[in-house]
Design a protein around this motif. Sequence first.
Motif, mmCIF file in Angstrom:
data_model
loop_
_atom_site.group_PDB
_atom_site.id
_atom_site.type_symbol
_atom_site.label_atom_id
_atom_site.label_comp_id
_atom_site.label_asym_id
_atom_site.label_seq_id
_atom_site.Cartn_x
_atom_site.Cartn_y
_atom_site.Cartn_z
ATOM 1 N N TYR A 151 0.850 -1.197 0.000
ATOM 2 C CA TYR A 151 0.000 0.000 0.000
ATOM 3 C C TYR A 151 0.887 1.249 0.000
ATOM 4 O O TYR A 151 0.717 2.163 -0.819
ATOM 5 N N ASP A 152 1.862 1.280 0.911
ATOM 6 C CA ASP A 152 2.764 2.435 0.994
ATOM 7 C C ASP A 152 3.558 2.624 -0.300
ATOM 8 O O ASP A 152 3.746 3.743 -0.768
ATOM 9 N N LEU A 155 1.301 4.199 -2.940
ATOM 10 C CA LEU A 155 1.086 5.627 -2.680
ATOM 11 C C LEU A 155 2.334 6.426 -3.025
ATOM 12 O O LEU A 155 2.257 7.482 -3.639
ATOM 13 N N GLU A 156 3.498 5.876 -2.633
ATOM 14 C CA GLU A 156 4.762 6.571 -2.913
ATOM 15 C C GLU A 156 4.978 6.771 -4.404
ATOM 16 O O GLU A 156 5.539 7.760 -4.832
ATOM 17 N N GLY A 158 2.770 7.384 -6.452
ATOM 18 C CA GLY A 158 1.740 8.287 -6.980
ATOM 19 C C GLY A 158 0.483 7.584 -7.456
ATOM 20 O O GLY A 158 -0.357 8.189 -8.129
ATOM 21 N N LYS A 159 0.329 6.283 -7.097
ATOM 22 C CA LYS A 159 -0.860 5.548 -7.539
ATOM 23 C C LYS A 159 -1.899 5.527 -6.422
ATOM 24 O O LYS A 159 -1.583 5.752 -5.258
ATOM 25 N N GLU A 160 -3.145 5.261 -6.793
ATOM 26 C CA GLU A 160 -4.186 5.115 -5.774
ATOM 27 C C GLU A 160 -4.105 3.720 -5.182
ATOM 28 O O GLU A 160 -3.681 2.786 -5.854
ATOM 29 N N ALA A 161 -4.525 3.572 -3.921
ATOM 30 C CA ALA A 161 -4.468 2.240 -3.315
ATOM 31 C C ALA A 161 -5.534 2.096 -2.244
ATOM 32 O O ALA A 161 -5.948 3.079 -1.623
ATOM 33 N N ASP A 162 -5.988 0.852 -2.063
ATOM 34 C CA ASP A 162 -7.011 0.555 -1.061
ATOM 35 C C ASP A 162 -6.468 -0.608 -0.208
ATOM 36 O O ASP A 162 -6.266 -1.713 -0.724
#
Length: 216
Positions: A151-152, A155-156, A158-162
């Motif tokens: 997940y991290d 995000l790092e 620049g992508k979306e994540a759930d």
Amino acid sequence: MIRIAIDGPGGAGKSTIAKMVAEKMNMEYIDTGAMYRAIGWMFAKNKVNTEDSAEVQDVLERTVIDFDNGKIFLNGEDISGEIRTPEISKAASVCSKLPEVRSKLVALQREIAEGKSVVMDGRDIGTNVLPNAEVKIFLTADPMVRAKRRYDQLLESGKEADLDFIFEDIKERDYQDTHRKLNPLQQAEDAVLLDTSDMTINQVLDEIMKMAEGKN
Ligand code: C5P
């Protein structure tokens, strides 16, 4: 010559660690998961019917995978930025069950590793691809810790994540990878188990460097 095989489930930190080991020891790093992801990406893009063995074989025969400078190319196209999504993780896991895919990629992996020092990570490196590797590590971590790392990472970049989706995906892939018939994920008898749930990257790196010392 030294070959270091690092196996383990998704998100255990294999590729991060393998890259660092390779850099420290001035060796080549081979990311076998990226190869299964590349094939999964291509099958998804071309809507290949993975149940049709002739179609799978035909597409594979026209597929060339190359690595250059940490990037992966499929028939000349750099797809490195497209293969790290949860969707492609799933597609990779599905296509990694197919005997045609495994035999092509295992042959390619052995060919790349031929006669030189390498760090290779994946699911079946110590058990199948390089059974005589000098160092074998089984790297794992608690599934929630692995989900949070992925997940991290997303995000790092620049992508979306759930997080919930990733956690479910990790559990599903663990099941698929350990239960498939061909070369399932399992710790080789002579591999050293490293549970990284409560370890820092540097602690993991130190452990592996200690194992590699003296075998080089
Ligand atoms: O390591 P990574 O998560 O990138 O691998 C993606 C998928 O490719 C895995 O879930 C697994 O199904 C497959 N794989 C495999 N054998 C390997 C490496 C990866 O089956 N040596």
